[in-house]
Design an enzyme around this catalytic site. Structure first.
Site, PDB file in Angstrom:
ATOM      1  N   ASP A 216      31.885  41.587  32.241  1.00  0.00           N
ATOM      2  CA  ASP A 216      30.542  41.573  32.737  1.00  0.00           C
ATOM      3  C   ASP A 216      29.577  41.646  31.593  1.00  0.00           C
ATOM      4  O   ASP A 216      29.768  42.114  30.739  1.00  0.00           O
ATOM      5  CB  ASP A 216      30.439  42.473  33.750  1.00  0.00           C
ATOM      6  CG  ASP A 216      29.245  42.069  34.856  1.00  0.00           C
ATOM      7  OD1 ASP A 216      28.120  41.683  34.374  1.00  0.00           O
ATOM      8  OD2 ASP A 216      29.586  42.416  35.777  1.00  0.00           O
TER       9      ASP A 216
ATOM     10  N   LYS B  50      22.450  35.458  37.172  1.00  0.00           N
ATOM     11  CA  LYS B  50      23.753  34.931  37.700  1.00  0.00           C
ATOM     12  C   LYS B  50      23.610  33.484  38.267  1.00  0.00           C
ATOM     13  O   LYS B  50      22.593  33.205  38.737  1.00  0.00           O
ATOM     14  CB  LYS B  50      24.395  35.792  38.804  1.00  0.00           C
ATOM     15  CG  LYS B  50      25.283  36.842  38.160  1.00  0.00           C
ATOM     16  CD  LYS B  50      26.093  37.847  39.051  1.00  0.00           C
ATOM     17  CE  LYS B  50      26.986  38.807  38.813  1.00  0.00           C
ATOM     18  NZ  LYS B  50      27.527  39.420  39.766  1.00  0.00           N
TER      19      LYS B  50
ATOM     20  N   ASP C  48      37.227  38.835  44.147  1.00  0.00           N
ATOM     21  CA  ASP C  48      37.061  40.331  44.084  1.00  0.00           C
ATOM     22  C   ASP C  48      36.450  41.058  42.802  1.00  0.00           C
ATOM     23  O   ASP C  48      35.950  40.218  41.669  1.00  0.00           O
ATOM     24  CB  ASP C  48      38.457  40.787  43.881  1.00  0.00           C
ATOM     25  CG  ASP C  48      39.438  40.600  44.931  1.00  0.00           C
ATOM     26  OD1 ASP C  48      39.532  41.058  45.910  1.00  0.00           O
ATOM     27  OD2 ASP C  48      40.262  39.281  44.973  1.00  0.00           O
ATOM     28  N   ASP C  49      36.178  42.149  42.852  1.00  0.00           N
ATOM     29  CA  ASP C  49      35.378  42.825  41.410  1.00  0.00           C
ATOM     30  C   ASP C  49      35.963  42.590  40.128  1.00  0.00           C
ATOM     31  O   ASP C  49      35.613  42.532  39.259  1.00  0.00           O
ATOM     32  CB  ASP C  49      34.918  44.171  41.682  1.00  0.00           C
ATOM     33  CG  ASP C  49      33.945  44.253  43.059  1.00  0.00           C
ATOM     34  OD1 ASP C  49      33.010  43.922  43.057  1.00  0.00           O
ATOM     35  OD2 ASP C  49      34.683  44.862  44.290  1.00  0.00           O
TER      36      ASP C  49
ATOM     37  N   GLY D  41      35.248  43.859  19.445  1.00  0.00           N
ATOM     38  CA  GLY D  41      34.928  42.859  20.454  1.00  0.00           C
ATOM     39  C   GLY D  41      34.335  41.209  19.920  1.00  0.00           C
ATOM     40  O   GLY D  41      35.157  41.120  18.989  1.00  0.00           O
ATOM     41  N   HIS D  42      33.428  40.650  20.433  1.00  0.00           N
ATOM     42  CA  HIS D  42      33.203  39.519  19.943  1.00  0.00           C
ATOM     43  C   HIS D  42      31.642  39.037  20.200  1.00  0.00           C
ATOM     44  O   HIS D  42      30.882  39.857  21.078  1.00  0.00           O
ATOM     45  CB  HIS D  42      33.952  38.345  20.820  1.00  0.00           C
ATOM     46  CG  HIS D  42      33.545  37.153  20.458  1.00  0.00           C
ATOM     47  ND1 HIS D  42      34.098  36.562  19.117  1.00  0.00           N
ATOM     48  CD2 HIS D  42      33.015  35.879  20.937  1.00  0.00           C
ATOM     49  CE1 HIS D  42      34.092  35.338  18.965  1.00  0.00           C
ATOM     50  NE2 HIS D  42      33.074  35.008  20.062  1.00  0.00           N
ATOM     51  N   SER D  43      31.055  38.817  19.168  1.00  0.00           N
ATOM     52  CA  SER D  43      29.727  38.335  19.035  1.00  0.00           C
ATOM     53  C   SER D  43      29.513  36.944  18.503  1.00  0.00           C
ATOM     54  O   SER D  43      30.378  35.956  17.887  1.00  0.00           O
ATOM     55  CB  SER D  43      28.881  39.361  17.889  1.00  0.00           C
ATOM     56  OG  SER D  43      29.578  38.853  16.694  1.00  0.00           O
TER      57      SER D  43
ATOM     58  N   ASP E 126      32.966  47.550  37.860  1.00  0.00           N
ATOM     59  CA  ASP E 126      33.959  46.570  38.474  1.00  0.00           C
ATOM     60  C   ASP E 126      35.288  47.178  38.475  1.00  0.00           C
ATOM     61  O   ASP E 126      36.052  46.988  39.378  1.00  0.00           O
ATOM     62  CB  ASP E 126      34.109  45.287  37.762  1.00  0.00           C
ATOM     63  CG  ASP E 126      32.987  44.534  37.879  1.00  0.00           C
ATOM     64  OD1 ASP E 126      32.150  44.613  38.881  1.00  0.00           O
ATOM     65  OD2 ASP E 126      32.745  43.501  36.850  1.00  0.00           O
TER      66      ASP E 126
ATOM     67  N   CYS F  68      21.674  40.734  35.941  1.00  0.00           N
ATOM     68  CA  CYS F  68      22.498  40.191  37.188  1.00  0.00           C
ATOM     69  C   CYS F  68      21.692  39.098  37.965  1.00  0.00           C
ATOM     70  O   CYS F  68      22.205  38.396  38.546  1.00  0.00           O
ATOM     71  CB  CYS F  68      23.195  41.028  38.055  1.00  0.00           C
ATOM     72  SG  CYS F  68      24.636  42.051  37.111  1.00  0.00           S
TER      73      CYS F  68
END
Length: 330
Positions: A68, A22, A50-51, A139-141, A91, A19
Site C-alpha cells: 500500500d 485510488k 481481500d485486504d 525497499g525500492h525508490s 491490511d 487513498c
C-alpha cells in the site's frame, strides 16, 4: 511539525490526497477481473478483493502479503510517513495476521523536494513499524513527479483463524473501531493548510489491538476502511458474504470538523466516486446528501469494520439475510 516542514507543503505536490487518489473501484474491478487467483493454498486475495493475500505454508501457518502506498495527505513529512505506514500495516491486521517485515516504497521528485524531507518520511514509517514490532528491510525508490510513500508488508497468520470478507452471516452486529472523516479533513488541510491533530492521531493509530480482539472473540469476518469509504468496503464485505448490510447512520462516529468540511465543499473526488459506485446497490432511508458523502468518505488508515463486537468499538449496524439491496442505510 518537523523542523523541515516549512520547506514545502507536501500536499501541493500531488494531484490528490492519499487513498482518495485510488483508481475508482468500479473501474479497478473491470481492469483486474480474471487476473488474480491461485491454487487451493491461496486462502485470500482473489476475486473478492481481500485486504491482503494469504497463502498456506507448511507447519500449520500462512504467510500474509500486502502493499500500500499513497500521495501525501498532510504537509508534515514525518506525520505522512507515520500515516502511510499505519495504513499499509492495517491490511495485515484486517485479515487477522501479524506483520513481521516491511519494505519501503518511495517515489520522490528529486529536483523539487530535498532528500532530507524524504528522510523524514522514511523516519515516520520506521517509527510506526517499530511500534508494530515489524522490521524494515530496505525497499525500492524511483524518481517520481509526485511524492509517494508506503510499504510492502509480509506477516504470518493462523490459516484456521482469519478475518475474511466472505465470512459474514445474518444476525451478526457490525462494529467500527475508528471515527470517519479523515478524507474530508485532509481535503480541507490540502486546500487551506489548517492542521487537524485529532485526524492525524486517528490515522497514525495502529489497528493491532482491534484485530487481536476480533480473533480472541472468534470473529471470522472483517475488513479495514480505507480508500473506498465505509460504504464501499461494507458493500464488498456484504457482496462477498451473500448478505445485506444495514447501517444505523446515527451510530457512526465522526471526527470533529468533518461535517463542517463537507458543508464548506471540501469533498475529495474519491469520496464522490465511492458514493456513485455504491448508490445503485444501496437503499438510503431519508439520509441527506451530506451524510451519504461522509459514509462514503475516502479514508486512509481508517479503522476495522468488524462483523461482531469488541470492547470500545460502537455497533453501527448489522448483517441480515440478503434482500433487494446489498446496503441499507437508515
Amino acid at each position: 511539525m518537523t523542523r523541515l516542514a516549512p520547506v514545502a507543503r507536501l500536499t501541493q505536490y500531488a494531484h490528490g490526497g492519499g487513498c482518495a487518489s485510488k483508481i475508482p473501484p468500479a473501474e479497478l474491478e473491470r481492469v483486474v477481473a480474471g487476473l488474480t487467483g491461485g491454487g487451493e493454498e491461496l486462502l485470500a486475495g482473489g476475486a473478492d478483493g481481500d485486504d491482503a493475500a494469504v497463502l498456506r505454508i507448511d507447519g500449520g501457518r500462512a504467510v500474509v502479503s500486502t502493499a500500500d502506498f499513497s500521495t501525501p495527505v498532510v504537509d508534515d513529512a514525518y506525520d505522512w510517513g507515520r500515516i502511510a505506514a499505519a495504513n499499509a500495516l492495517s491490511d495485515v491486521y484486517a485479515i487477522g495476521g501479524e506483520p513481521l517485515m516491511a519494505l519501503n516504497l518511495l517515489g520522490w521528485p528529486r529536483d523539487l523536494l530535498p532528500a532530507e524531507l524524504a528522510r523524514e518520511v522514511l523516519r515516520g514509517g520506521r517509527d510506526v513499524a517499530a511500534l508494530a514490532g515489524c522490521a524494515i528491510a530496505g525497499g525500492h525508490s524511483v524518481d517520481d513527479p509526485e511524492p509517494k510513500y508506503g510499504m510492502a508488508v509480509t506477516g504470518l497468520a493462523d490459516p484456521g483463524r482469519l478475518l475474511r470478507l466472505d465470512a459474514g452471516r445474518p444476525g451478526v452486529p457490525l462494529s467500527l473501531t475508528k471515527p470517519l472523516g479523515v478524507g474530508v479533513l485532509n481535503a480541507r488541510h490540502k486546500a487551506t493548510g489548517q492542521v487537524f491533530p485529532e485526524a492525524v492521531e486517528t490515522m497514525t493509530a495502529l489497528n493491532a489491538e482491534a484485530g487481536l480482539a476480533a480473533l480472541e472473540r472468534g470473529i471470522a469476518c472483517a475488513t479495514d476502511v480505507t480508500g473506498f469509504g465505509l460504504l464501499g468496503h461494507l458493500y464488498k464485505l456484504a457482496r462477498a458474504s451473500g448478505v445485506t448490510a444495514v447501517v444505523d447512520a446515527s451510530a457512526v462516529r465522526y471526527l470533529d470538523g468533518a461535517r463542517s468540511a463537507v458543508r464548506h465543499g471540501f469533498v475529495p473526488g474519491g469520496t464522490r466516486r465511492n458514493l456513485s459506485w455504491v448508490s445503485p446497490h444501496a437503499e438510503f432511508r431519508r439520509i441527506a446528501e451530506e451524510e451519504r458523502l461522509l459514509l462514503a468518505d475516502a479514508q486512509i488508515s481508517g479503522g476495522l469494520l468488524i462483523a461482531g463486537e469488541i470492547p470500545g468499538a460502537p455497533v453501527i449496524g448489522e448483517l441480515v439475510a440478503r434482500g433487494r439491496r446489498t446496503l441499507v442505510v437508515r
